[in-house]
Design an enzyme around this catalytic site. Structure first.
Site, PDB file in Angstrom:
ATOM      1  N   PHE A  62     -25.097  -2.844  -7.023  1.00 17.49           N
ATOM      2  CA  PHE A  62     -25.751  -1.655  -6.467  1.00 17.49           C
ATOM      3  C   PHE A  62     -25.174  -0.365  -7.056  1.00 17.49           C
ATOM      4  O   PHE A  62     -25.872   0.399  -7.726  1.00 17.49           O
ATOM      5  CB  PHE A  62     -25.628  -1.649  -4.942  1.00 17.49           C
ATOM      6  CG  PHE A  62     -25.811  -0.289  -4.326  1.00 17.49           C
ATOM      7  CD1 PHE A  62     -26.996   0.406  -4.509  1.00 17.49           C
ATOM      8  CD2 PHE A  62     -24.798   0.301  -3.590  1.00 17.49           C
ATOM      9  CE1 PHE A  62     -27.171   1.672  -3.964  1.00 17.49           C
ATOM     10  CE2 PHE A  62     -24.962   1.558  -3.036  1.00 17.49           C
ATOM     11  CZ  PHE A  62     -26.145   2.245  -3.222  1.00 17.49           C
TER      12      PHE A  62
ATOM     13  N   PRO B 261     -10.813 -18.310 -18.583  1.00 15.93           N
ATOM     14  CA  PRO B 261      -9.929 -17.386 -17.866  1.00 15.93           C
ATOM     15  C   PRO B 261     -10.381 -15.938 -18.021  1.00 15.93           C
ATOM     16  O   PRO B 261     -10.690 -15.478 -19.125  1.00 15.93           O
ATOM     17  CB  PRO B 261      -8.565 -17.622 -18.536  1.00 15.93           C
ATOM     18  CG  PRO B 261      -8.662 -18.972 -19.157  1.00 15.93           C
ATOM     19  CD  PRO B 261     -10.098 -19.125 -19.562  1.00 15.93           C
TER      20      PRO B 261
ATOM     21  N   ASN C 230     -12.094  -9.044  -5.316  1.00 13.57           N
ATOM     22  CA  ASN C 230     -11.483  -7.758  -4.990  1.00 13.57           C
ATOM     23  C   ASN C 230     -10.003  -7.664  -5.353  1.00 13.57           C
ATOM     24  O   ASN C 230      -9.473  -6.560  -5.499  1.00 13.57           O
ATOM     25  CB  ASN C 230     -11.644  -7.475  -3.489  1.00 13.57           C
ATOM     26  CG  ASN C 230     -13.092  -7.399  -3.072  1.00 13.57           C
ATOM     27  OD1 ASN C 230     -13.959  -7.103  -3.875  1.00 13.57           O
ATOM     28  ND2 ASN C 230     -13.359  -7.683  -1.809  1.00 13.57           N
TER      29      ASN C 230
ATOM     30  N   TYR D 173     -11.850  -7.630   4.015  1.00 12.25           N
ATOM     31  CA  TYR D 173     -12.387  -6.909   2.872  1.00 12.25           C
ATOM     32  C   TYR D 173     -11.421  -5.804   2.439  1.00 12.25           C
ATOM     33  O   TYR D 173     -11.049  -5.690   1.273  1.00 12.25           O
ATOM     34  CB  TYR D 173     -13.753  -6.309   3.220  1.00 12.25           C
ATOM     35  CG  TYR D 173     -14.237  -5.311   2.204  1.00 12.25           C
ATOM     36  CD1 TYR D 173     -14.753  -5.735   0.983  1.00 12.25           C
ATOM     37  CD2 TYR D 173     -14.163  -3.939   2.456  1.00 12.25           C
ATOM     38  CE1 TYR D 173     -15.178  -4.816   0.036  1.00 12.25           C
ATOM     39  CE2 TYR D 173     -14.590  -3.019   1.516  1.00 12.25           C
ATOM     40  CZ  TYR D 173     -15.093  -3.464   0.317  1.00 12.25           C
ATOM     41  OH  TYR D 173     -15.504  -2.549  -0.625  1.00 12.25           O
TER      42      TYR D 173
ATOM     43  N   LYS E 125      -9.184  -5.518  -1.056  1.00 14.62           N
ATOM     44  CA  LYS E 125      -9.330  -4.356  -1.929  1.00 14.62           C
ATOM     45  C   LYS E 125      -7.989  -3.672  -2.166  1.00 14.62           C
ATOM     46  O   LYS E 125      -7.663  -3.279  -3.294  1.00 14.62           O
ATOM     47  CB  LYS E 125     -10.322  -3.363  -1.322  1.00 14.62           C
ATOM     48  CG  LYS E 125     -11.775  -3.811  -1.339  1.00 14.62           C
ATOM     49  CD  LYS E 125     -12.309  -3.966  -2.746  1.00 14.62           C
ATOM     50  CE  LYS E 125     -12.348  -2.640  -3.482  1.00 14.62           C
ATOM     51  NZ  LYS E 125     -12.891  -2.807  -4.866  1.00 14.62           N
TER      52      LYS E 125
END
Length: 335
Positions: free
Chosen positions: A22, A62, A98, A148, A152
């Site tokens: 997005f 990898p 992440n 989440y 991050k």
């Protein structure tokens, strides 16, 4: 042909990871219109618009070696990481996208002694919650309340650890709730667009449903955020500025978003507000969060240019353009 950009620097070749997600698609569009030569790193090369370079990422090889090979071959001036996992609440997927992917990217740049600037798109949810009306600046505690946010933050910290040892040129842009055209249907606004569009086509009122989360967030136009990414790839004023918050400094609620989008559509509608669910998702822990974008203004000469009504009107006007992905591939906050 080399082109002078913004403040006189000569950074024209960009390697963009996550350019089919997005926010990544908006970043790709802005970099391209600024004259950058962009190569998109993706597992879905068919999703890259024609006219752009593509470097395919293979799941069986990898990541570190693939990234090193791409950077060696393409010699980019900047590397932008707009990849990440948001909507699937799976700990292993969140960790892989992440934490591990940005770590592998930074290690690859260290392996080959890359002098490219690494621009990593982080998240406002790497911070802890603050009380109303306090704004979040870059000195606020990093105390994420969701898996989440934790994945991050671990990714951000690993990048900085590697950068310190290898003297990499790194800046992390912490995004506060990106909204814009072609959002995932897993996102509240993405679902609202679909519901309004179905009602419009069927010639009936739309019934919109949302949870009463009583949250206020800082919603920023994806085009404004893409402009900040562009400026981050070229600015000479980022030495010693590892993190910049990107937001409007204004707060809105989920109800504000849904009602504003419905009004922009011109479709007759009714909104049902349901009790909030028990437990918590990726952002339920914080009832209030807005950005303090002072450092972004100072170091990037950037501030959010669009108002929320302008953004919501654009979202509706562009509804149906392109194919929004059910699982977003960028670290941009949503509702």
């Amino acid at each position: 042909m080399t082109q002078e950009c913004l403040d006189g620097t000569l950074r024209t070749k960009v390697l963009l990871i996550g350019g089919t997600g997005f926010l990544g698609r908006h970043v790709l569009d802005r970099l391209s219109t600024a004259g950058m030569e962009v190569t998109v790193v993706t597992r879905r090369p068919a999703a890259v618009p024609a006219g752009h370079g593509v470097a395919e990422l293979h799941d069986r090889a990898p990541r570190r070696a693939q990234f090193a090979s791409m950077i060696n071959r393409l010699a980019p001036d900047s590397v932008v990481n707009a990849a990440g996992e948001i909507w699937r609440n799976d700990a292993s997927l969140l960790r892989a996208a992440n934490t591990e992917l940005p770590e592998q990217l930074a290690l690859a740049m260290a392996d080959i002694g890359s002098t490219a600037r690494l621009v990593h798109l982080g998240s406002s949810l790497e911070y802890g919650p603050l009380p109303h009306p306090q704004a979040t600046d870059e000195s606020c505690p990093e105390e994420p309340r969701s898996e989440y946010g934790r994945t991050k933050l671990r990714g951000t910290r690993r990048i900085f650890e590697i950068a310190r040892k290898a003297s990499l040129d790194v800046v992390v842009l912490r995004i506060f709730n990106a909204i814009g055209s072609n959002m995932s249907p897993a996102n509240l606004l993405g679902r609202t667009v679909q519901t309004l569009d179905r009602a419009r086509r069927d010639g009936r009122p739309a019934r919109l449903t949302l949870f009463d989360l009583r949250q206020h967030r800082d919603y920023a136009d994806a085009r404004d955020l893409a402009e900040a990414v562009l400026r981050s790839t070229v600015s000479r004023r980022l030495a010693g500025v590892p993190v910049l918050n990107l937001g409007t400094g204004r707060a809105g609620s989920a109800y504000d978003l849904v009602r504003g989008l419905a009004l922009a559509s011109g479709v007759e509608f009714a909104i049902d507000v349901l009790p909030a669910p028990e437990g918590g998702g990726r952002s339920l822990a914080a009832g209030w969060q807005i950005a303090d974008p002072t450092l972004a203004r100072r170091h990037l000469d950037w501030s959010a240019a669009r108002t929320l009504p302008e953004t919501l009107s654009w979202i509706w006007q562009t509804a149906g353009e392109g194919q929004a992905q059910p699982v977003a591939g960028c670290p941009a906050e949503g509702t």
